[in-house]
Every structure is written in structure tokens, then in C-alpha cells.
Design an enzyme around this catalytic site. Sequence first.
Site: not given
Length: 483
Positions: A26-27
Site C-alpha cells: 500500500c502507500a
Amino acid sequence: MNHKKVAEEILEAIGGKENVSAAAHCATRLRLVLHDESAIDQSELDNMEIVKGTFSTGGQYQIILGSGTVNEVYKHFAKLSDQTEMSTSDVKDAASKKLNPLQQFVKMLSDIFVPIIPAIVAGGLLMGINNVLTAEDLFIDGKSLVTAYPGMTDLAALINTFANAAFVFLPILIGFSATKRFGGNPYLGATLGMLMVHPDLLNGYGYGAALLNNEVPVWKIVGFEIEKVGYQGTVLPVLAASYILAKTETYLRKVIPSALDNLLTPLISIFVTGILTFTLVGPLTRSAGNLLTDGIVWLYDATGAVGGIIFGLLYAPIVITGMHHSFIAVETQLLADMAKTGGSFIFVIAAMSNVAQGAATLAVLKVTRDAKVKGTASAAGISALLGITEPAMFGINLKLRYPFIGAIIGSAVGSGFVTLFKVKATALGAAGLPGIISIRPDTIISYIIGMAIAFAVSFIVTMILAGRNEKKRKSAGVEKKAA
């Protein structure tokens, strides 16, 4: 930074490519599904400067690397582990296979409600703005802003209309999301939700009064009477109806010839589910939902500060298990039926817990001499105060243990205070310092005091425990030398 070398070291620490079932990012985090998490060399990961923290939840082992860095590391990690490009959804699906039935149920609720949270947050925050405009004694003694400035009356009315929309038509949002999650056509789910709040029906909020006055409208069909009552602001009825709709549609698509599928499947699915909803499923689950809400409100009112203390003490451990996602459904019901419940106390308890976790992490920042821990604690502590606790809880507090103890004690004391003063939220949002805008106007001051108490108690207890921990470490060192 040599990202390939970092990927190699991480892969070795988690047991090699043979131990990797699925991988995505993810981020800020690598999200991994591992065959055997006991094969992880946790100390090796902890000693890596690039690793800001690790935690396991929902069948996934997550390694916090930071924004930007994780993308580069993942590119090499995927090649080294022979993993094809996967999305976080793919990894979630792989992880769900490792979950027990209770965890799968909680994940199901999360999958349904998380996508609709923005709509609920928007409506709730607009409701908060309306409350600021219409609450007496908030800015002017004996008056509200609307009373003092009549020109703002229509503005408040407009905001109130915007605020109520998500809750009045909540079954449409849930119908779409739930039917999609159960494997059906989400647009049929939305249609089912529209059926349940159709304007031809008696508004669900007026059902109680109509029942007492014997004025409930009905359809009379071949000797049967079916109540023409809507399901505004309900959760359980539309969840159950969406499940029936999805399973009915799935079955029909298997047995109806493809030439007639698009014609008959939607027709029969909606008609059958609609009949079941208004005759059986809806009335039963409406009663069950009312009992659940009444029970929760009674428990909150009856146990008072003691209940708040217990909930505050247990909230962070519940987060570790992932069970807190099941609270979303309960909070949605509390917010949808605010006339009876006054709002959500769960959000307030969550905020106390998050602030306490942040305070404990900042206490570690003050006492530790480890540069890596300081770097992680500074960012993680601020993040927790703003409502994002994973880096603080999993990256610092649980690893060191004593900050986690300090945090749950601070959370318990702060939660006891806000429960004593009946602090409730009118919206979901960031459970922490920004949560002020989600709080009922007449309890904002108590909310701020509660956060201050949670922060102070957690910080002080963590500092005390850190001192005791250091004394034990030195004592153990002296004994080791003497031996």
C-alpha cells in the site's frame, strides 16, 4: 539506499521465498501472506534501519517501510519471491483463507461498511455543523446562532437536509455494498435498498408511534396483511435482505437459460427478496436491531464510568485482534438512530485509546536513546494523536510492552471520564484530536478534557514504567557481571 539489498534482507528474515504465499504493498507497507509466520526472524527485521515497524492482522504480515521506499523495495521483493504483480485486494483474498469463522465474519462486516464510511462521515460532520448553528448557549447565553441571527435559519435547514441524506437512505448504500460483497449485482442491491425506503411506505422513524395508535398501513393480498413500513436508518434488515438477494440471484443465473437470464433473473430476484423482506426478514431483523441498539444503550447508561473504564482498557487489545471492525455496524446503527441514542460513544472511546497510544509513544521518544526508535516514535506518536495508531501500537508500544500498558491505563481513565459526562459523537471521522468536529456540541469541552486526561495519564505511567524497566535492566546487567 540499495533497495534490492533491502528486499533480499527482508525476504531472508521472513523465511525465504518458499514462505511467501502472496505479496502486495500500500502507500507505506509491504502486505504479505505467509505460509508460516513462526518462521519470521523478528529480531532481524527489528534491527533493520529501514523497517519502521511490523504487525500481523487479518491473516496479513505487514512491514512498515514508509512512503516511496515501499514501492522501490516491492519491485525487487516481487521478483526475488517469484510473486506476480498483485493488488492489496488480491492479498486480502489470500489472507482471508487463513482466517477462522469469527475473523471471516468481522472481515465481511469491514468489507461492507468501510466503503460507505465517507458518506456517513460527510453526513455526520454536516450534522455537527448544523448542531453548532442551532445549539443554545454554545456561543451566546440562552440563544443559538440561528436565533441570534435569523438570516442563518435557511442555511441551517439546508445543511440539515444535506446531513440527513446518508442516514435516511442508508439502506441504499448498505444494499449496494453488501450485495456486492455477497457476490450479487450491486445495482440490484441498491434497488432493494430503494424499495426499503420508498416514499409510499410509512417512514420507519414513525413506526413506533403508528403501532401504538394502531395506524400502521398494510397491503391486503389474498387474505394476508403485509405492513407498508420503511426501513430508514436500519442496518440488520438490509444486510439480511442483501444476502438473500445475492444468493437468489446467483442461484437463478445457474438454472435460467442464458437467453432469458437478463430478463428473468433481476425480476425474480427483486420480487422474491422484496416479498421476503416485508413479510419475514424485515420485521424480524428490525426487532433484533432495535434490541441490539437498546441493549448497547442500556449497558452504556447502566454501567456508567465503570463500563467506560473497562471498554477503554480493552479497546486497544480488541484492535490487535481486528475485532474493532465489527464496531462499524454498531456505530452506524447508533448514528442512524440518534434521536434515541444521542450518538456514538464507541467513537469517543476509540479516540481516548488512540490519544493514549500516541502519548505513550511520545513518552518513549523522550526516554529512549536509540536513534531508530526515536525516529519511528516521533512520527508514530503524532500519527496516533491524529487517529492512525498502527505505527505507534505495532511499531513501538507492543514491541516494548511497557508503553502499551501505559497506553491502556491512560485510555481507561480517559474513557471513564468521557463516559461519566455522556460524551458522544454525531459522526464518524478521525478518532483523535481532529475528532472534535465529530462531537456533539454540548460535550466538546468534556471531550477535550478527556483527551487531556488520557494523554497525561498514559504519558506519566509510561515514563514511570520506563524508569522501572531501566532499573531492572541495569540490575540484571550488574548481576550478570557479578556472575
